[in-house]
Design a protein around this motif. Structure first.
Motif, mmCIF file in Angstrom:
data_model
loop_
_atom_site.group_PDB
_atom_site.id
_atom_site.type_symbol
_atom_site.label_atom_id
_atom_site.label_comp_id
_atom_site.label_asym_id
_atom_site.label_seq_id
_atom_site.Cartn_x
_atom_site.Cartn_y
_atom_site.Cartn_z
ATOM 1 N N ARG A 74 26.960 -12.334 -31.307
ATOM 2 C CA ARG A 74 26.419 -13.061 -30.157
ATOM 3 C C ARG A 74 26.380 -12.159 -28.922
ATOM 4 N N ALA A 99 16.363 -13.176 -27.447
ATOM 5 C CA ALA A 99 15.685 -14.460 -27.632
ATOM 6 C C ALA A 99 15.629 -15.183 -26.290
ATOM 7 N N PHE A 152 19.622 -7.677 -30.933
ATOM 8 C CA PHE A 152 20.471 -8.561 -31.754
ATOM 9 C C PHE A 152 20.464 -8.260 -33.251
ATOM 10 N N SER A 180 24.618 -9.656 -28.303
ATOM 11 C CA SER A 180 24.666 -8.223 -28.617
ATOM 12 C C SER A 180 23.386 -7.455 -28.303
ATOM 13 N N SER A 181 22.408 -8.093 -27.676
ATOM 14 C CA SER A 181 21.199 -7.325 -27.349
ATOM 15 C C SER A 181 21.489 -6.197 -26.360
HETATM 16 N N1 ASP Z 1 20.037 -13.851 -28.780
HETATM 17 C C1 ASP Z 1 21.374 -13.367 -29.093
HETATM 18 C C2 ASP Z 1 22.409 -14.356 -28.591
HETATM 19 O O1 ASP Z 1 22.069 -15.318 -27.913
HETATM 20 C C3 ASP Z 1 21.628 -11.990 -28.565
HETATM 21 C C4 ASP Z 1 21.518 -11.832 -27.049
HETATM 22 O O2 ASP Z 1 20.905 -12.658 -26.369
HETATM 23 O O3 ASP Z 1 22.047 -10.842 -26.544
HETATM 24 O O4 ASP Z 1 23.549 -14.212 -28.916
#
Ligand code: ASP
Ligand code: ADP
Ligand code: MG
Length: 354
Positions: free
Chosen positions: A252, A84, A238, A254-255
């Protein structure tokens, strides 16, 4: 080979799944990828590239992402994983909490802000009015769906982990559309794909674990045909889904993990985490400004660093790729000429560099 149908049904909906050549631009390369014979893509190496929140923070960052991917598709097949936009997941978690607390205004103002932020990126990125309007409608519809979930939380005053996952998934669902749109503007054929179609997980909402065999089957079935045609899948980081289709999140930050899950599932030649620093440094450069980049690391060294809480690597990142020996690179989206860090089974040969 015939060009893939422009009208095929794609679940989350790509913006312009197949980039069109710009006939008014003599400098453009009309559909090099789409007209290339199928075998031309078969022997290429496969790179999975994950772009973090700061790499997609605004239209100018997303344009840098498009340049990196455009350059890479000349040499290899590429699958992209996207976070995101920075700060969006935190805002969505806040919206969910405000909904549980009964603060309708608070929720509305967060959704308004998120909608405007994403729509302003669309206006900056997409030149054709028609395409822009189509994309606007898709983004608005996705925002509205998450808004409806928050409405439900507001009326029940109850927020389950499962509903929280579905609300927070909005950030990645929006950002893949933006990245796919930017790629289309750069004449790179791509398709935005929701990882609920690919990453099968257990039902541990908020910290789901992937089920790798099922994930591998889904990735082969859904992504391989695109890759063979030179189409870049742009996949939400994610998130995943249970075998029954309930949306889950992997936790959190986790991408990174999503990137290596897809890399392992596709037997990629390498996975690159594109971020806002020159790879892994000797310390967090936000705390130690003269920290130095580490050129090479071994899997165990990188695991130890990730498990010690260094934000640059999610603690589960190495797990899916270690057994397969897939190298992990950490590189800077804003300085793509720098080598960053390469993490392999054998580890460093040259030590650190300044
Ligand atoms: N958007 C998710 C987060 O902010 C995953 C990520 O950015 O890795 O936790
Ligand atoms: P992304 O959004 O790309 O996933 P993150 O913010 O999650 O990026 O991780 C990158 C950040 O990790 C850097 O901006 C840096 O502040 C922080 N960081 C912490 N420790 C280190 C380290 N040893 N080397 C590099 N970056 C680190
Ligand atoms: Mg991160």
């Amino acid at each position: 080979m015939t060009a893939p149908s422009k009208n095929r049904d794609i679940s989350l909906a790509s913006v312009e799944p197949l980039a069109r050549p710009n006939p008014s631009s003599p400098a453009s390369h009309p559909h090099r990828l789409l007209h290339a014979p199928l075998h031309a893509h078969m022997k290429k190496s496969l790179r999975v590239m994950k772009f973090g929140g700061t790499s997609v923070a605004d239209a100018s960052c997303i344009t840098k992402v498009a340049h990196i991917v455009r350059d890479a598709v000349h040499q290899s097949s590429v699958a992209v994983v996207v976070s995101a936009m920075s700060g969006v997941t935190s805002k969505l978690i806040e919206a969910a909490a405000q909904a549980e607390a009964g603060n309708r205004r608070g929720v509305a103002s967060i959704f308004e802000e998120l909608r405007e932020r994403h729509l302003s990126v669309v206006s900056a990125l997409v030149h054709s009015t028609h395409k822009r309007q189509r994309l606007d409608r898709k983004l608005r519809a996705l925002v509205q769906t998450a808004g409806v979930l928050c409405e439900d939380v507001l009326s029940r005053r109850e927020l389950t982990l499962r509903v929280c996952d579905s609300i927070t998934a909005l950030g990645e669902r929006l950002s893949v559309l933006l990245v796919a749109a930017a790629l289309a503007e750069h004449e790179v054929a791509s398709e935005a794909i929701d990882a609920t179609e690919l990453v099968v997980t257990d039902a541990n909402h908020g910290a789901a674990e992937p089920l790798m065999e099922l994930t591998r089957e889904r990735c082969e079935a859904r992504l391989r045909p695109l890759l063979l045609r030179g189409i870049v899948p742009v996949v939400t980081g994610f998130i995943g889904a249970t075998v029954d289709g309930a949306l889950t999140t992997l936790g959190r930050n986790s991408s990174d993990f999503s990137g290596t899950i897809l890399g392992a599932a596709l037997d990629a030649d390498e996975v690159t985490l594109w971020t806002d620093v020159d790879g892994v440094l000797t310390a967090d450069p936000k705390i130690v400004p003269d920290a130095r980049s580490i050129l090479e690391m071994s899997y165990p060294e990188a695991c130890a660093l990730a498990e010690s809480g260094a934000k640059v690597l999610h603690p589960k990142t190495l797990r899916p790729i270690m057994q397969r020996g897939i190298p992990l690179l950490i590189r800077n989206t804003f300085a793509p000429d720098r080598p960053g860090t390469k993490i392999t089974a054998s580890g460093p040969r040259h030590g650190t560099r300044s």
